[in-house]
Design a protein around this motif. Structure first.
Motif, short mmCIF file in Angstrom:
data_model
loop_
_atom_site.label_atom_id
_atom_site.label_comp_id
_atom_site.label_asym_id
_atom_site.label_seq_id
_atom_site.Cartn_x
_atom_site.Cartn_y
_atom_site.Cartn_z
N THR A 268 0.82 -1.21 0.00
CA THR A 268 0.00 0.00 0.00
C THR A 268 0.85 1.27 0.00
O THR A 268 0.30 2.37 -0.15
CB THR A 268 -0.91 0.03 1.24
N ALA A 269 2.16 1.12 0.19
CA ALA A 269 3.07 2.27 0.28
C ALA A 269 2.71 3.18 1.45
O ALA A 269 2.93 4.40 1.40
CB ALA A 269 3.09 3.06 -1.03
N GLN A 270 2.17 2.58 2.51
CA GLN A 270 1.78 3.35 3.69
C GLN A 270 2.62 3.01 4.91
O GLN A 270 2.28 3.37 6.03
CB GLN A 270 0.30 3.10 3.99
N GLY A 271 3.74 2.30 4.70
CA GLY A 271 4.59 1.94 5.82
C GLY A 271 5.98 1.58 5.34
O GLY A 271 6.29 1.65 4.14
N GLY A 272 6.82 1.19 6.27
CA GLY A 272 8.18 0.77 5.92
C GLY A 272 8.99 1.86 5.25
O GLY A 272 8.90 3.03 5.62
N LEU A 273 9.75 1.50 4.23
CA LEU A 273 10.61 2.45 3.53
C LEU A 273 9.80 3.55 2.84
O LEU A 273 10.30 4.67 2.65
CB LEU A 273 11.46 1.72 2.48
N ALA A 274 8.58 3.25 2.46
CA ALA A 274 7.75 4.25 1.78
C ALA A 274 7.42 5.43 2.68
O ALA A 274 7.13 6.53 2.19
CB ALA A 274 6.46 3.61 1.29
N LEU A 275 7.49 5.22 3.99
CA LEU A 275 7.12 6.28 4.93
C LEU A 275 8.33 6.98 5.56
O LEU A 275 8.17 7.82 6.43
CB LEU A 275 6.22 5.70 6.04
N THR A 276 9.52 6.64 5.12
CA THR A 276 10.71 7.35 5.59
C THR A 276 10.71 8.77 5.04
O THR A 276 10.02 9.05 4.04
CB THR A 276 12.00 6.65 5.14
N PRO A 277 11.46 9.68 5.63
CA PRO A 277 11.52 11.05 5.09
C PRO A 277 11.91 11.08 3.61
O PRO A 277 11.30 11.81 2.82
CB PRO A 277 12.57 11.73 5.97
N THR A 278 12.90 10.29 3.24
CA THR A 278 13.30 10.26 1.84
C THR A 278 12.23 9.63 0.97
O THR A 278 11.97 10.08 -0.15
CB THR A 278 14.62 9.48 1.68
N GLY A 279 11.59 8.59 1.48
CA GLY A 279 10.50 7.96 0.74
C GLY A 279 9.37 8.93 0.48
O GLY A 279 8.81 8.98 -0.63
N ARG A 280 9.03 9.74 1.48
CA ARG A 280 7.97 10.74 1.32
C ARG A 280 8.39 11.80 0.30
O ARG A 280 7.57 12.25 -0.51
CB ARG A 280 7.66 11.40 2.66
N ARG A 281 9.65 12.20 0.36
CA ARG A 281 10.14 13.23 -0.57
C ARG A 281 10.08 12.72 -2.01
O ARG A 281 9.65 13.44 -2.91
CB ARG A 281 11.58 13.63 -0.22
N ILE A 282 10.52 11.48 -2.22
CA ILE A 282 10.47 10.91 -3.57
C ILE A 282 9.05 10.88 -4.08
O ILE A 282 8.78 11.22 -5.25
CB ILE A 282 11.09 9.50 -3.56
N LYS A 283 8.13 10.48 -3.23
CA LYS A 283 6.71 10.44 -3.64
C LYS A 283 6.22 11.82 -4.04
O LYS A 283 5.54 12.00 -5.07
CB LYS A 283 5.87 9.86 -2.51
#
Length: 287
Positions: A268-283
């Protein structure tokens, strides 16, 4: 419910390879000849080869800019003789990255068992082929062995990251690849099951956390690490190392772990690496 042990018993009784048993079963179920099925599997093998070559060229980049060129970097280091892990492991890493990069850039791949885990099986198969100079017919048969593992997993659990986490995708691919590698190397039917179990046990609990919802980060690199796990599992099994937990039970355990995983860790991209600061920035930048 389908069990892998059934395949092992039949193979031992008939003194055949697992892949040959799966081929006979599939011919009966599909009402196609074994020759027809082998030719279809050969086409899949050819697509795998082409994807490796395309990815190793380093010319493809994903729309997000996150993926592309890493397979070529690993290949350059491998070809230069500087590899820390040796030609076989480095070759497998490069090939796995190559195929996964082709998938991320909308190229043609074989879902084995899924698109997100498409690099593991071809990387391991082609690395073993290079190491042992295996005939193509043996590779085709080994693909049926991998398919047999995949069918058992699909029957007893699932191969979907959305249902079972990345363990269900990349873990299944590693198990399939490990079994195929053992068969290519002359291992016994029982050893193929041990190899698959050893590989899958190493990836139990792996979450599916694609950054920005793309099948790119960390998916592509996980293909490479899973390929090395598959080769390590195959090496242990060929040496006579057994999995104390049978493959069918490992698959059942994977299924239960997947059910216990929160939705935030299942694609779901709602946890783990997807929710890191960098992951949020990339999104944010991609969207």
């Amino acid at each position: 419910m389908r069990t892998y042990q059934d395949y092992v018993q039949l193979a031992e009784e008939r003194e055949l390879k697992i892949g040959e048993i799966v081929l006979v079963e599939q011919a009966e179920e599909s009402e196609k000849t074994e020759s027809e099925l082998r030719e279809r599997m050969r086409l899949s093998l050819n697509v795998m080869r082409a994807a490796v070559q395309t990815g190793l060229s380093g010319e493809r980049k994903s729309l997000s800019g996150l993926i592309g060129g890493d397979a070529a970097k690993v290949q350059a280091r491998w070809k230069s003789g500087e590899s820390l892990t040796g030609e076989r492991i480095s070759g497998a890493i490069a090939r796995a990255l190559a195929v996964a990069e082709v998938n991320a850039t909308m190229g043609k791949i074989v879902a084995a068992p899924t698109a997100g885990s498409c690099g593991v099986l071809p990387a391991v198969l082609l690395t073993v082929e290079e190491a042992l100079n295996c005939p193509e017919e043996d590779l085709v048969t080994a693909l049926f062995t991998a398919a047999g593992i995949g069918m058992v997993i699909a029957d007893r659990a699932n191969v979907s990251g959305a249902e079972g986490g990345c363990q269900a995708e990349i873990g299944s691919a590693a198990g399939m690849a490990a079994a195929a590698a053992v068969e290519l190397s002359g291992g016994t039917p029982g050893q193929t099951g041990d190899a698959a179990a050893l590989a899958m046990k190493s990836l139990l609990g792996l979450v599916c956390d694609p950054v920005a919802g793309l099948v790119e980060v960390p998916c592509v690199k996980r293909n490479a690490t899973a390929a090395t796990i598959a080769l390590a599992a195959a090496e242990m099994a060929l040496a006579g190392v057994e999995s104390k937990i049978p493959l069918d039970e490992v698959i059942d355990a994977m299924n239960e772990i997947g059910k216990q995983m929160p939705c935030s860790l299942r694609e779901t991209a709602q946890g783990g690496l997807a929710l890191t600061p960098t992951g949020r920035r990339i999104k944010a930048e991609f969207i």
